[in-house]
Design an enzyme around this catalytic site. Sequence first.
Site, PDB file in Angstrom:
ATOM      1  CG  ASP A   1      47.875  57.958  11.306  1.00  0.00           C
ATOM      2  OD1 ASP A   1      47.995  56.782  10.901  1.00  0.00           O
ATOM      3  OD2 ASP A   1      48.788  58.802  11.170  1.00  0.00           O
TER       4      ASP A   1
ATOM      5  CG  HIS B   1      48.870  53.664  17.595  1.00  0.00           C
ATOM      6  ND1 HIS B   1      49.733  54.701  17.881  1.00  0.00           N
ATOM      7  CD2 HIS B   1      48.866  53.551  16.249  1.00  0.00           C
ATOM      8  CE1 HIS B   1      50.237  55.180  16.770  1.00  0.00           C
ATOM      9  NE2 HIS B   1      49.730  54.509  15.750  1.00  0.00           N
TER      10      HIS B   1
END
Length: 480
Positions: free
Chosen positions: A379, A97
């Site tokens: 992540d 994102h």
Amino acid sequence: MLFRNRFLLLLALAALLAFLSLSLQFFHLTPVSSAKNGINGKSRKRIMADPVTEPPGADPVYEALLYCNIPSVAERSMEGHAPHHFKLVSVHAFIRHGDRYPLYSIPKTKRPEIDCTLVADRKPYHPKLEAFVSHMSKGSGASFESPLNSLPLYPNHPLCEMGELTQTGVVQHLQNGQLLRDVYLKKHHLLPNNWSTAHLYLETTGKSRTLQSALALLYGFLPDFDWKKIYFRHQPSTLFCSGSCYCPVRNQYLEKEQRRQYLLRLKNGLLERTYGEMARIVDVPTKQLRAANPIDSMLCHFCHNVSFPCTRSGCIDMEHFKVIKTHQIEDERERREKKLYLGYSLLGAHPILNQTVDRMQRATEGGKEELFTLYSAHDVTLSPLLSALGLSEARFPRFAARLIFELWQDREKPSEHAVRVLYNGVDVTFHTSFCRDHHRRSPKPLCPLENLVRFVKRDMFVALDSSSTNYFEACHREGA
């Protein structure tokens, strides 16, 4: 004569500006766009290093700037590059994102004032931003897999909510989408003009920031797309492991890795003193401050150029930030050396890599569905993928990072297919475990698909130093 004098004056001014620009770049006072994308195949520096702008040693501020990924000039990228006799068959994209508001707040301090509404004439700017907002406002009736259908399609709070995507995050993925459109649609015609839902596979976690990032990228990729052709599937796990998430051995590796992180922190006296000083400033116990993960909030201040918080006892400052960020860099280095995280990554990434390989194999057999696959993730999704692929020198996934697998067909030998792997526009195929030695063994310009298939179906388990031959065995073996 007057005209000649003006011309000479303008010429001198232009020369002066050119000299200043070069001087600023030389002294690293202005960013150079190639800093994000360069790679030196002979160097042992980390992937995406730039020999001109990268500091010789670990520089926490430099690394933080790369992590912020502040939108600027258009990136140079290597997506879609292949010998002319190769045809692009399918593309599989994994994204993190975009820029978000912190997930944590520093105790007893004011939250950073970041506006999460989308304003077309506010920086960072993108020419499609206003049209994106307009198109999202028409998607209230879109049909997504639950619980995604209850999430907002774009950020819209004057003061960001925790973890909310920012305008920077939207612009980052509008840029990503436009870049991929220019390469995969305009140049390679990956999708037919009358593309349908079947040609896309879209999956995201249940966080608004991942859904909104995916929609921003998709809008840049397919402007004004038909909402009836878009269907997002929900993925409950950040590892995108679907029905293969139960893996006790993977969790054992994670526990050992977390223990390693803890011991490394205890050895760092400067870090502990820094946490103690920051805790004194905000008047909370050191343990409470550490639990609040202050670097998450500090990165937001840094990326948005907002001053670090102050209290009557003092201010959190750049030196505190540098110490914590430097420790993160040291932690990444030790993580690569100890290889506990590698064990976690091989088992954590296997389900999604296995799905990707299966899709590629179906495409080689003539399947025309799922030509473009998009996983909008975090992540903690991309990092295990990079590690599992053997990209140990790759930087930690920045905001709006993208990891892309391309499948190509050799027109001269239609039965032969090849893959390319790209990280943030850099071709890292020959840095991967499955294709690192390809050039020594074969003159073929691209990595054969069978290398990736063999890696996922067999070699990932061999790398675990086990006798396991499949994912279930590797996840449940004794004595791991």
